[in-house]
Design a protein around this motif. Structure first.
Motif, PDB file in Angstrom:
ATOM      1  N   GLU A 145      10.791  -5.635 -34.809  1.00 47.36           N
ATOM      2  CA  GLU A 145      12.051  -5.323 -34.146  1.00 47.36           C
ATOM      3  C   GLU A 145      13.235  -5.919 -34.898  1.00 47.36           C
ATOM      4  O   GLU A 145      14.285  -5.280 -35.019  1.00 47.36           O
ATOM      5  CB  GLU A 145      12.027  -5.844 -32.709  1.00 47.36           C
ATOM      6  CG  GLU A 145      13.232  -5.412 -31.878  1.00 47.36           C
ATOM      7  CD  GLU A 145      13.088  -5.782 -30.421  1.00 47.36           C
ATOM      8  OE1 GLU A 145      13.608  -5.038 -29.567  1.00 47.36           O
ATOM      9  OE2 GLU A 145      12.438  -6.810 -30.126  1.00 47.36           O
ATOM     10  N   ALA A 146      13.065  -7.121 -35.447  1.00 48.69           N
ATOM     11  CA  ALA A 146      14.137  -7.753 -36.223  1.00 48.69           C
ATOM     12  C   ALA A 146      14.471  -6.947 -37.469  1.00 48.69           C
ATOM     13  O   ALA A 146      15.605  -7.010 -37.979  1.00 48.69           O
ATOM     14  CB  ALA A 146      13.737  -9.176 -36.599  1.00 48.69           C
ATOM     15  N   GLU A 177       9.371   0.303 -40.922  1.00 55.18           N
ATOM     16  CA  GLU A 177      10.321  -0.689 -41.433  1.00 55.18           C
ATOM     17  C   GLU A 177      11.059  -0.167 -42.667  1.00 55.18           C
ATOM     18  O   GLU A 177      12.267  -0.365 -42.811  1.00 55.18           O
ATOM     19  CB  GLU A 177       9.628  -2.003 -41.770  1.00 55.18           C
ATOM     20  CG  GLU A 177      10.626  -3.036 -42.295  1.00 55.18           C
ATOM     21  CD  GLU A 177      10.044  -4.405 -42.578  1.00 55.18           C
ATOM     22  OE1 GLU A 177      10.699  -5.168 -43.326  1.00 55.18           O
ATOM     23  OE2 GLU A 177       8.960  -4.724 -42.065  1.00 55.18           O
ATOM     24  N   ARG A 210       8.151  -9.116 -32.791  1.00 54.98           N
ATOM     25  CA  ARG A 210       9.444  -9.750 -33.079  1.00 54.98           C
ATOM     26  C   ARG A 210       9.900  -9.437 -34.501  1.00 54.98           C
ATOM     27  O   ARG A 210      11.067  -9.085 -34.732  1.00 54.98           O
ATOM     28  CB  ARG A 210       9.352 -11.271 -32.895  1.00 54.98           C
ATOM     29  CG  ARG A 210       9.349 -11.750 -31.460  1.00 54.98           C
ATOM     30  CD  ARG A 210       9.695 -13.224 -31.384  1.00 54.98           C
ATOM     31  NE  ARG A 210       8.838 -14.049 -32.230  1.00 54.98           N
ATOM     32  CZ  ARG A 210       7.690 -14.589 -31.849  1.00 54.98           C
ATOM     33  NH1 ARG A 210       7.250 -14.380 -30.617  1.00 54.98           N
ATOM     34  NH2 ARG A 210       6.971 -15.336 -32.680  1.00 54.98           N
ATOM     35  N   GLU A 211       8.992  -9.580 -35.458  1.00 54.79           N
ATOM     36  CA  GLU A 211       9.347  -9.327 -36.857  1.00 54.79           C
ATOM     37  C   GLU A 211       9.712  -7.866 -37.088  1.00 54.79           C
ATOM     38  O   GLU A 211      10.657  -7.555 -37.820  1.00 54.79           O
ATOM     39  CB  GLU A 211       8.176  -9.722 -37.766  1.00 54.79           C
ATOM     40  CG  GLU A 211       7.886 -11.202 -37.815  1.00 54.79           C
ATOM     41  CD  GLU A 211       8.985 -11.972 -38.508  1.00 54.79           C
ATOM     42  OE1 GLU A 211       9.383 -11.581 -39.614  1.00 54.79           O
ATOM     43  OE2 GLU A 211       9.472 -12.975 -37.922  1.00 54.79           O
TER      44      GLU A 211
END
Length: 376
Positions: A135-136, A106, A132-133
């Motif tokens: 990839e976001a 990240e 999800r977090e």
């Protein structure tokens, strides 16, 4: 050579789910496994695939970093008053994505570097949320293994009202599912990468296999030890001639890499780094906390000072250091200048309540470096 409609449809499915089995592809295509194998062979001949294992041509180009290791959910619980053992305490909780490899990925994405994560999560609600977090945040998570037989890793910390740690529970066995066989299936993600980051959460055999796969792909590896016990996992690979290009230990972890204690003194650190150079490690970056760091290459040694910061939470500082270091190397900076970028990223991170600072950007790093020069 143009693709047929069926070949185009199959290629689209492979791009969407590059780790799908031939049976899964056949089911989604409404065909048979034998037919899929024929179409795959044609795609290889036409250059749309690079070979067995559904290896797609690299799309991200130079600079992409593959990060392999732990991903988990961090849960912090904090009492609102002095903690009373043996009973329920009023407090607050917060949940955030975590894990060394995931955090590094990240941070890289926040710094504009394409990052692919290879890790393990369960087929559970926490795994869904974590992916999800992540990839976001801009990380490619297509190579993350969804393992039905494991629970997504968690790290739960209970703090008192002043922020001191009372107890923590680490349930991170999921990464054990990242076996040599699982890495072999994901070898295609290494093609075209600029670096591979291997964190010490990997099982010893998996770490050795990853180093072998990276060597075959011609991609340099940086090993982040994570902890003293896990640092020792690379020693068998070193003995077998599978040395990573770089290692980023703190002082106790440096000792674990060599199997002996190393004093936190410049001359001792230089000598220890020289031993690792003799085993094939080209770059040794030793983190020394408030004392800064020591960067050693066969060409010389550089000692760097830590940048001043108002510390709120040191969690994730090392992950940010490594990500900023690699981002700077990708931008063409020297290892010493890249390490300075790492120190700036660490300063920004410890001033945040988050393991990955939401304010981390290339501009923020430059501002912190400029401020350090001005102050000096």
């Amino acid at each position: 050579m143009p693709l047929t409609d069926t070949e185009s449809a199959l290629l689209a499915l492979i791009r969407e789910t590059p780790l799908a089995t031939p049976e899964e592809l056949a089911r989604r295509l409404g065909s048979t496994r034998a037919s899929v194998n024929v179409h795959v062979s044609n795609l290889v001949k036409k250059g749309a695939l690079l070979g067995r294992g559904y290896v797609l041509p690299a799309e991200s180009g130079p600079g992409r970093v593959v990060v392999v290791g732990g991903a988990n959910v961090d849960v912090k619980a904090r009492t609102l008053a002095a903690a009373v053992p043996g009973t329920s305490n009023p407090g607050v909780t917060a949940q955030a994505p975590g894990g060394v490899a995931r955090n590094v990925a990240e941070n890289l994405a926040r710094l504009g570097v394409p990052a692919s994560l290879v890790s393990v999560v369960g087929r559970d609600a926490l795994g869904d949320w974590l992916l999800r977090e992540t990839e976001a945040a801009g990380v490619d998570v297509r190579a993350v293994l969804r393992a039905p037989e494991v629970s997504t890793g968690t790290y739960t910390a209970v703090l008192d009202a002043s922020g001191e740690l009372l107890v923590a529970v680490a349930a991170m066995a999921a990464v054990e599912a990242l076996t040599p066989a699982a890495l072999q299936e994901r070898r295609g993600v290494l093609r075209g990468a600029a670096w591979v980051v291997a964190d010490g959460n990997l099982p010893e055999a998996s770490l050795a296999h990853l180093l072998s796969l990276a060597a075959e792909a011609g991609v340099p590896v940086v090993f982040e030890p994570v902890s003293v016990p896990k640092a020792a996992r690379v020693r068998s690979a070193l003995a077998a001639g599978l040395a990573p290009q770089a290692v980023t230990p703190n002082v106790p972890e440096l000792g674990a890499l060599l199997g002996r204690a190393v004093p936190d003194e410049p001359e001792a650190l230089r000598a220890a780094a020289a031993e690792l150079h003799a085993q094939g490690v080209r770059l040794v970056w030793v983190r020394r906390g408030a004392a800064g760091s020591l960067l050693s290459t066969p060409e010389g040694v550089t000692e760097l000072a830590a940048l001043p910061a108002e510390v709120r939470d040191v969690t994730g500082a090392g992950d940010a250091m490594l990500a900023a270091f690699l981002a700077a190397l990708a931008a063409g900076l020297s290892p010493a200048d890249a390490a300075r970028h790492g120190h700036a990223a660490a300063a920004l991170t410890v001033e945040s309540d988050h393991a990955v600072s939401p304010t981390l950007t290339p501009a923020a790093i430059q501002t912190r470096l400029t401020g350090a020069v001005t102050t000096a």
